[in-house]
Scaffold this motif. Sequence first.
Motif, mmCIF file in Angstrom:
data_model
loop_
_atom_site.group_PDB
_atom_site.id
_atom_site.type_symbol
_atom_site.label_atom_id
_atom_site.label_comp_id
_atom_site.label_asym_id
_atom_site.label_seq_id
_atom_site.Cartn_x
_atom_site.Cartn_y
_atom_site.Cartn_z
ATOM 1 N N ALA A 19 -23.953 11.855 -41.208
ATOM 2 C CA ALA A 19 -24.411 11.855 -39.816
ATOM 3 C C ALA A 19 -24.847 10.448 -39.437
ATOM 4 C CB ALA A 19 -25.563 12.843 -39.641
ATOM 5 N N HIS A 20 -24.683 10.127 -38.132
ATOM 6 C CA HIS A 20 -25.023 8.774 -37.671
ATOM 7 C C HIS A 20 -26.199 8.763 -36.698
ATOM 8 C CE1 HIS A 20 -21.470 7.457 -39.735
ATOM 9 N NE2 HIS A 20 -20.693 8.246 -39.008
ATOM 10 N N SER A 21 -26.866 9.910 -36.555
ATOM 11 C CA SER A 21 -28.061 9.983 -35.702
ATOM 12 C C SER A 21 -28.908 11.164 -36.169
ATOM 13 C CB SER A 21 -27.673 10.182 -34.234
ATOM 14 O OG SER A 21 -27.073 11.458 -34.038
ATOM 15 N N ALA A 22 -30.157 11.180 -35.744
ATOM 16 C CA ALA A 22 -31.063 12.263 -36.145
ATOM 17 C C ALA A 22 -30.590 13.603 -35.582
ATOM 18 C CB ALA A 22 -32.478 11.947 -35.666
ATOM 19 N N SER A 23 -30.100 13.597 -34.338
ATOM 20 C CA SER A 23 -29.655 14.863 -33.722
ATOM 21 C C SER A 23 -28.428 15.422 -34.431
ATOM 22 C CB SER A 23 -29.363 14.650 -32.238
ATOM 23 O OG SER A 23 -28.364 13.655 -32.069
ATOM 24 N N GLU A 24 -27.482 14.541 -34.787
ATOM 25 C CA GLU A 24 -26.296 14.991 -35.522
ATOM 26 C C GLU A 24 -26.697 15.490 -36.909
ATOM 27 O OE1 GLU A 24 -21.916 13.306 -37.020
ATOM 28 O OE2 GLU A 24 -23.364 11.939 -36.058
ATOM 29 N N ALA A 25 -27.658 14.809 -37.520
ATOM 30 C CA ALA A 25 -28.139 15.226 -38.844
ATOM 31 C C ALA A 25 -28.783 16.612 -38.773
ATOM 32 C CB ALA A 25 -29.139 14.210 -39.376
ATOM 33 N N ALA A 26 -29.555 16.865 -37.721
ATOM 34 C CA ALA A 26 -30.218 18.171 -37.571
ATOM 35 C C ALA A 26 -29.193 19.302 -37.520
ATOM 36 C CB ALA A 26 -31.090 18.178 -36.323
ATOM 37 N N ARG A 27 -28.076 19.052 -36.822
ATOM 38 C CA ARG A 27 -27.015 20.075 -36.735
ATOM 39 C C ARG A 27 -26.418 20.343 -38.117
ATOM 40 N NH1 ARG A 27 -21.770 19.722 -36.540
ATOM 41 N NH2 ARG A 27 -21.763 17.464 -36.232
#
Length: 525
Positions: free
Chosen positions: A34-42
């Motif tokens: 993931a390249h962002s916190a929001s993408e990582a959360a998903r």
Amino acid sequence: MSKVLIVDDEIYVCELVRRLIHWEELGLQPAGIAHSASEAARLIEQHQPEIIISDIKMPGGSGFDLIGLARALVPDCNFILISGHKNFQYAHDALKLSVKDYILKPISEEELNNTLQRLEGHLREQRSSQRLSQNLRKLEDCFIRDVAAGRPPASAAQAVEQYSLRLSGDVSAFWILHVDTGKKNLHRSSPYLLYQKLQGQCRALLAGVCGKVIVSIRSSGLVLLLNYSQGQADAVARAAGSLMTLALDTVSAFADSSAALAVGLPFGALSDSCASYESARLCVCARVLLGSGRVLYAKDYARLPADPALILTPALQQGLSGAAETLNSTLYHDLFQQGLSRACTGGQHPALPYLFCEQLLASLERTVRDHLDLPDADAFFARVRSYLGYAADLGELRQVLLQTADDVFQHNRELRSRRGKETIAAARQYVAAHFHEPIRLEDVAKEVFLSPSYFSTLFKKETSESFTDYVTSYRMEQARQLLRTTDTPVAEVGVSVGVPDGRYFSRLFTRTVGLKPSAYRRLYR
């Protein structure tokens, strides 16, 4: 095998970390990049990774922000943070958030893999410990199940051999914490989630008081086995009040809910464990009469009679069974109330009203199986027994029993009515096909699989006339039709409708129609 998620806003850093990790050697599995916190959360929600390797500084949310997001989704996930800055505050913040390690850029392959090896080793030990703990909890559940069923281990050695159970204290006792979810929830599922929450709270509260505490969720409630020394007895006694307060605070969030704590008789030898469990169970039953929201001590009622046979006497049993077999709701309600009133009189164990209802439900189940009809009776009565366990007072206890009886009776009334109509229709079809032959009530009853007496009673009830009168009426109706539409001699008409004796046919026709056959024919000429 642990899953690893890599998070960094720079694509080449993510790819570098992926290539540096010795996946197969360490027994790790990639969970994505993931390249962002929001993408990582998903991805965290989707894959539930055990390990997350994340940069600290990223647009749209830092690695510290991601820790909060991730632990809301996977509470046990482990973080390794990466940073290109030798910032003491970053390291300090990482320690506060229980981050497993802090790696500086440029990333060292050896340092990264050594860190992952240590972490994976820790996770393997953790999983092994969890499995062992789960297995021990299962054995403890088996011990409590067997004691509740009256099958205690014969000795301490057998308890160790069968259940890995070691009770080092001098004294043990069963307690049962029962949650009452209120009338609105009476026919809902068991308060299992509440029991799960209370399970951990009970262990935490009693851990410092007793040498050993076993907590198991059973149909009777949250069953606790406390093992302690004589020197801990006073502290254990005080803990009952603390546990009751804790339970009431926990269930207070739910409308109309309460709880009761039953403290069973203490025992030393494991052969006496069943008596302790049963004494606690009786106290749980007694809360229906005495009220919930309190601690109930088995020692206060140990000398009082608790045999439901004192209430459900053979005469009352016979009366209730007869009322059930005949689907007489009024009589069943009256006899039930007589028994419940006797169960509530003084000088007896306060559990008797519940025990009376418990026995009465078992009696109704036997009557259904022997004399009545109910689809999926096993599931139906299992469900009612759980409703009975949720009843918090006499009103709810009465509601469960009488509503159950009414439901059974109504189903069988409708079934009998439907079967009665089908039976009458079949009997009428038989008469229509055989009216010109001799017809005996016994023959028709056999055709519809009933005894002659019951068939005769049923026919009269459903049609308001006797079977014999119906056959006569049907034959005379056929005779009228022949007399109106044919020139068949009167004597032959009698033969055609199953009355071969001419004189008897003439008398029967005259009595039924009001005219002699010849006079009736002239009306239509």
